[in-house]
Write a protein that holds these residues in place. Sequence first.
Motif, PDB file in Angstrom:
ATOM      1  N   SER A  10      33.222  54.883  37.759  1.00  0.00           N
ATOM      2  CA  SER A  10      34.410  55.276  36.841  1.00  0.00           C
ATOM      3  C   SER A  10      35.258  54.103  36.486  1.00  0.00           C
ATOM      4  CB  SER A  10      35.323  56.273  37.740  1.00  0.00           C
ATOM      5  OG  SER A  10      35.751  55.893  38.822  1.00  0.00           O
ATOM      6  N   GLY A  11      34.594  52.856  36.752  1.00  0.00           N
ATOM      7  CA  GLY A  11      35.407  51.590  36.250  1.00  0.00           C
ATOM      8  C   GLY A  11      35.346  51.587  34.612  1.00  0.00           C
ATOM      9  N   PRO A  12      35.912  50.576  34.207  1.00  0.00           N
ATOM     10  CA  PRO A  12      36.071  50.433  32.771  1.00  0.00           C
ATOM     11  C   PRO A  12      34.844  50.745  32.078  1.00  0.00           C
ATOM     12  CG  PRO A  12      36.786  48.371  33.772  1.00  0.00           C
ATOM     13  CD  PRO A  12      36.522  49.456  34.902  1.00  0.00           C
ATOM     14  N   LYS A  33      32.133  57.096  43.825  1.00  0.00           N
ATOM     15  CA  LYS A  33      32.115  57.157  45.525  1.00  0.00           C
ATOM     16  C   LYS A  33      33.551  56.723  45.920  1.00  0.00           C
ATOM     17  CE  LYS A  33      29.897  53.177  46.189  1.00  0.00           C
ATOM     18  NZ  LYS A  33      28.792  52.237  46.813  1.00  0.00           N
ATOM     19  N   ALA A  34      34.302  56.249  45.253  1.00  0.00           N
ATOM     20  CA  ALA A  34      35.547  55.453  45.903  1.00  0.00           C
ATOM     21  C   ALA A  34      36.750  55.877  44.852  1.00  0.00           C
ATOM     22  CB  ALA A  34      35.079  54.230  45.969  1.00  0.00           C
ATOM     23  N   GLU A  35      37.877  54.689  44.385  1.00  0.00           N
ATOM     24  CA  GLU A  35      38.590  55.333  43.815  1.00  0.00           C
ATOM     25  C   GLU A  35      38.404  55.368  42.330  1.00  0.00           C
ATOM     26  OE1 GLU A  35      38.383  52.060  45.276  1.00  0.00           O
ATOM     27  OE2 GLU A  35      39.471  52.425  47.180  1.00  0.00           O
ATOM     28  N   VAL A  39      37.091  49.087  40.559  1.00  0.00           N
ATOM     29  CA  VAL A  39      37.459  48.140  41.171  1.00  0.00           C
ATOM     30  C   VAL A  39      38.659  47.549  40.130  1.00  0.00           C
ATOM     31  CG1 VAL A  39      37.147  45.585  41.587  1.00  0.00           C
ATOM     32  CG2 VAL A  39      35.330  47.416  42.423  1.00  0.00           C
ATOM     33  N   CYS A  40      38.391  47.654  38.886  1.00  0.00           N
ATOM     34  CA  CYS A  40      39.353  46.953  37.719  1.00  0.00           C
ATOM     35  C   CYS A  40      40.633  47.656  37.763  1.00  0.00           C
ATOM     36  CB  CYS A  40      38.546  47.442  36.222  1.00  0.00           C
ATOM     37  SG  CYS A  40      39.773  46.658  35.217  1.00  0.00           S
ATOM     38  N   SER A 112      28.479  59.732  46.409  1.00  0.00           N
ATOM     39  CA  SER A 112      27.758  58.398  46.014  1.00  0.00           C
ATOM     40  C   SER A 112      26.651  59.027  45.128  1.00  0.00           C
ATOM     41  CB  SER A 112      27.473  57.908  47.252  1.00  0.00           C
ATOM     42  OG  SER A 112      26.602  56.643  47.069  1.00  0.00           O
ATOM     43  N   THR A 142      27.864  50.858  37.888  1.00  0.00           N
ATOM     44  CA  THR A 142      28.486  50.912  39.383  1.00  0.00           C
ATOM     45  C   THR A 142      29.117  49.415  39.543  1.00  0.00           C
ATOM     46  OG1 THR A 142      26.255  50.048  39.792  1.00  0.00           O
ATOM     47  CG2 THR A 142      26.582  52.280  40.126  1.00  0.00           C
ATOM     48  N   GLY A 143      29.248  48.495  38.599  1.00  0.00           N
ATOM     49  CA  GLY A 143      29.947  47.438  38.777  1.00  0.00           C
ATOM     50  C   GLY A 143      29.291  46.273  39.580  1.00  0.00           C
ATOM     51  N   ALA A 144      30.146  45.468  40.330  1.00  0.00           N
ATOM     52  CA  ALA A 144      29.519  44.244  41.072  1.00  0.00           C
ATOM     53  C   ALA A 144      30.156  44.340  42.337  1.00  0.00           C
ATOM     54  CB  ALA A 144      29.894  42.881  40.332  1.00  0.00           C
ATOM     55  N   TYR A 162      38.699  41.101  49.161  1.00  0.00           N
ATOM     56  CA  TYR A 162      39.698  41.315  48.182  1.00  0.00           C
ATOM     57  C   TYR A 162      40.673  42.618  48.569  1.00  0.00           C
ATOM     58  CZ  TYR A 162      36.805  44.340  45.682  1.00  0.00           C
ATOM     59  OH  TYR A 162      36.056  45.416  44.999  1.00  0.00           O
ATOM     60  N   PHE A 187      44.716  34.504  44.799  1.00  0.00           N
ATOM     61  CA  PHE A 187      45.130  34.895  46.171  1.00  0.00           C
ATOM     62  C   PHE A 187      45.842  33.668  46.713  1.00  0.00           C
ATOM     63  CE2 PHE A 187      41.876  38.321  46.499  1.00  0.00           C
ATOM     64  CZ  PHE A 187      42.699  39.318  46.754  1.00  0.00           C
TER      65      PHE A 187
HETATM   66  C1  LIG Z   1      40.285  40.948  42.964  1.00  0.00           C
HETATM   67  C2  LIG Z   1      39.647  40.961  41.703  1.00  0.00           C
HETATM   68  C3  LIG Z   1      40.432  40.299  40.538  1.00  0.00           C
HETATM   69  C4  LIG Z   1      39.755  40.150  38.972  1.00  0.00           C
HETATM   70  N1  LIG Z   1      40.269  39.699  38.196  1.00  0.00           N
HETATM   71  C5  LIG Z   1      39.687  39.875  36.876  1.00  0.00           C
HETATM   72  C6  LIG Z   1      40.067  39.282  35.802  1.00  0.00           C
HETATM   73  O1  LIG Z   1      41.269  38.641  35.713  1.00  0.00           O
HETATM   74  N2  LIG Z   1      39.636  39.552  34.590  1.00  0.00           N
HETATM   75  C7  LIG Z   1      38.288  40.184  34.423  1.00  0.00           C
HETATM   76  O2  LIG Z   1      38.040  40.066  33.156  1.00  0.00           O
HETATM   77  N3  LIG Z   1      37.862  40.725  35.551  1.00  0.00           N
HETATM   78  C8  LIG Z   1      38.300  40.338  36.863  1.00  0.00           C
HETATM   79  N4  LIG Z   1      37.906  41.164  37.877  1.00  0.00           N
HETATM   80  C9  LIG Z   1      36.533  41.638  37.588  1.00  0.00           C
HETATM   81  C10 LIG Z   1      36.690  43.000  37.213  1.00  0.00           C
HETATM   82  O3  LIG Z   1      37.315  43.881  37.997  1.00  0.00           O
HETATM   83  C11 LIG Z   1      35.329  43.753  36.852  1.00  0.00           C
HETATM   84  O4  LIG Z   1      34.684  42.983  35.877  1.00  0.00           O
HETATM   85  C12 LIG Z   1      35.489  45.020  36.203  1.00  0.00           C
HETATM   86  O5  LIG Z   1      35.976  46.032  37.622  1.00  0.00           O
HETATM   87  C13 LIG Z   1      33.971  45.575  36.320  1.00  0.00           C
HETATM   88  O6  LIG Z   1      34.135  47.055  35.648  1.00  0.00           O
HETATM   89  P1  LIG Z   1      32.911  48.069  35.892  1.00  0.00           P
HETATM   90  O7  LIG Z   1      33.582  49.374  35.407  1.00  0.00           O
HETATM   91  O8  LIG Z   1      31.624  47.445  35.453  1.00  0.00           O
HETATM   92  O9  LIG Z   1      32.857  48.190  37.595  1.00  0.00           O
HETATM   93  P2  LIG Z   1      33.769  48.630  38.511  1.00  0.00           P
HETATM   94  O10 LIG Z   1      35.303  48.272  38.164  1.00  0.00           O
HETATM   95  O11 LIG Z   1      33.461  47.827  39.783  1.00  0.00           O
HETATM   96  O12 LIG Z   1      33.649  50.119  38.656  1.00  0.00           O
HETATM   97  C14 LIG Z   1      32.321  50.439  39.293  1.00  0.00           C
HETATM   98  C15 LIG Z   1      32.553  51.890  39.917  1.00  0.00           C
HETATM   99  O13 LIG Z   1      31.444  52.355  40.408  1.00  0.00           O
HETATM  100  C16 LIG Z   1      31.654  53.175  41.677  1.00  0.00           C
HETATM  101  N5  LIG Z   1      30.033  53.045  42.309  1.00  0.00           N
HETATM  102  C17 LIG Z   1      29.321  51.996  42.598  1.00  0.00           C
HETATM  103  N6  LIG Z   1      28.320  52.401  43.263  1.00  0.00           N
HETATM  104  C18 LIG Z   1      28.270  53.737  43.234  1.00  0.00           C
HETATM  105  C19 LIG Z   1      27.557  54.927  43.446  1.00  0.00           C
HETATM  106  N7  LIG Z   1      26.341  54.904  44.019  1.00  0.00           N
HETATM  107  N8  LIG Z   1      27.898  56.205  43.247  1.00  0.00           N
HETATM  108  C20 LIG Z   1      28.898  56.324  42.943  1.00  0.00           C
HETATM  109  N9  LIG Z   1      29.979  55.481  42.342  1.00  0.00           N
HETATM  110  C21 LIG Z   1      29.503  54.274  42.599  1.00  0.00           C
HETATM  111  C22 LIG Z   1      32.494  52.211  42.514  1.00  0.00           C
HETATM  112  O14 LIG Z   1      33.064  52.587  43.443  1.00  0.00           O
HETATM  113  C23 LIG Z   1      33.184  51.916  41.455  1.00  0.00           C
HETATM  114  O15 LIG Z   1      34.660  52.524  41.461  1.00  0.00           O
HETATM  115  C24 LIG Z   1      38.539  41.071  39.057  1.00  0.00           C
HETATM  116  C25 LIG Z   1      37.743  41.547  40.299  1.00  0.00           C
HETATM  117  C26 LIG Z   1      38.405  41.606  41.348  1.00  0.00           C
HETATM  118  C27 LIG Z   1      37.680  42.146  42.702  1.00  0.00           C
END
Ligand SMILES: Cc1cc2nc3c(=O)[nH]c(=O)nc-3n(C[C@H](O)[C@H](O)[C@H](O)COP(=O)(O)OP(=O)(O)OC[C@H]3O[C@@H](n4cnc5c(N)ncnc54)[C@H](O)[C@@H]3O)c2cc1C
Length: 232
Positions: A10-12, A33-35, A39-40, A112, A142-144, A162, A187
């Motif tokens: 549910s990230g961006p 599975k989490a918030e 992560v974003c 999950s 699922t992000g990184a 983090y 940090f």
């Molecule tokens: C401390 C920190 C600072 C950052 N600063 C920047 C910045 O300044 N600029 C920038 O562009 N990016 C930054 N990033 C990176 C940015 O957060 C990520 O690029 C962004 O969150 C990616 O979005 P996403 O939706 O792909 O994944 P995420 O936001 O990671 O979301 C993925 C979600 O999937 C869920 N998930 C994973 N596996 C499963 C599963 N099997 N079942 C159910 N749920 C699952 C996870 O719980 C999570 O909620 C930063 C990251 C961190 C940790």
Amino acid sequence: MDYDLLIIGSGPGGYVAAIRASQLKMKVAVVEKAEIGGVCLNWDASLQSPLLKSSQVLDYMNHASDYGIRIEGEVKPDFKAIIARSRSIAEGMSRGVQFLFRKNNIELIKGSGTLARNNTVEVKDAEGNLKNYTATSIILATGARSKVLPNLIQDGTKIIGYREAMNLDKQPESMVVVGSGAIGSEFACFYQSLGTNITLVEFLPRIVPNEDEEVSKQLERSFKKNEDESAD
Ligand SMILES: Cc1cc2nc3c(=O)[nH]c(=O)nc-3n(C[C@H](O)[C@H](O)[C@H](O)COP(=O)(O)OP(=O)(O)OC[C@H]3O[C@@H](n4cnc5c(N)ncnc54)[C@H](O)[C@@H]3O)c2cc1C
């Protein structure tokens, strides 16, 4: 099929696709599975805005006389209040995504998700119960994850990642930050500004190695200046 579209994460990457698909009249669900907000919204954005804003305000106050402002009495950061403010902003953003899900009739499935066969996602909830959902299309969002270093296994207390670094009970007197990319440097900057003694470790020849050399030089100068000021 239970849904036209099922999204894991549910990230961006996930929530934006979910909202758009729902606007296009698809029946959508998101597995998380989490918030909610990923992560974003829950971690990345709460480092960037609230924590670094607190350190910026502290820096302004410590240098208020440079701006012609006299501050009487001691200027001191309240670590617990800074962390609480940042977590509360993150929770607010997460609630915002949950509101958008409700508004767009997107179903939230907590647990999950694992991609199974035949357009099926298997979801394990917090109690360990398994349930299958079927969908015409499935998006993996699922992000990184942060890299696990073999010689520095995170134990959640002394060697932390983090999430813990943004949610400590007490400000550490000293901290080693491994990696001087954007996140490590942020940090280092935040904790140094509060008075934590920071050692920033980088194996490449300069800090923020992905940025221009001039940026590395300027940032290194700024870290050293802050270190000298706090030693005074
Ligand atoms: C401390 C920190 C600072 C950052 N600063 C920047 C910045 O300044 N600029 C920038 O562009 N990016 C930054 N990033 C990176 C940015 O957060 C990520 O690029 C962004 O969150 C990616 O979005 P996403 O939706 O792909 O994944 P995420 O936001 O990671 O979301 C993925 C979600 O999937 C869920 N998930 C994973 N596996 C499963 C599963 N099997 N079942 C159910 N749920 C699952 C996870 O719980 C999570 O909620 C930063 C990251 C961190 C940790």
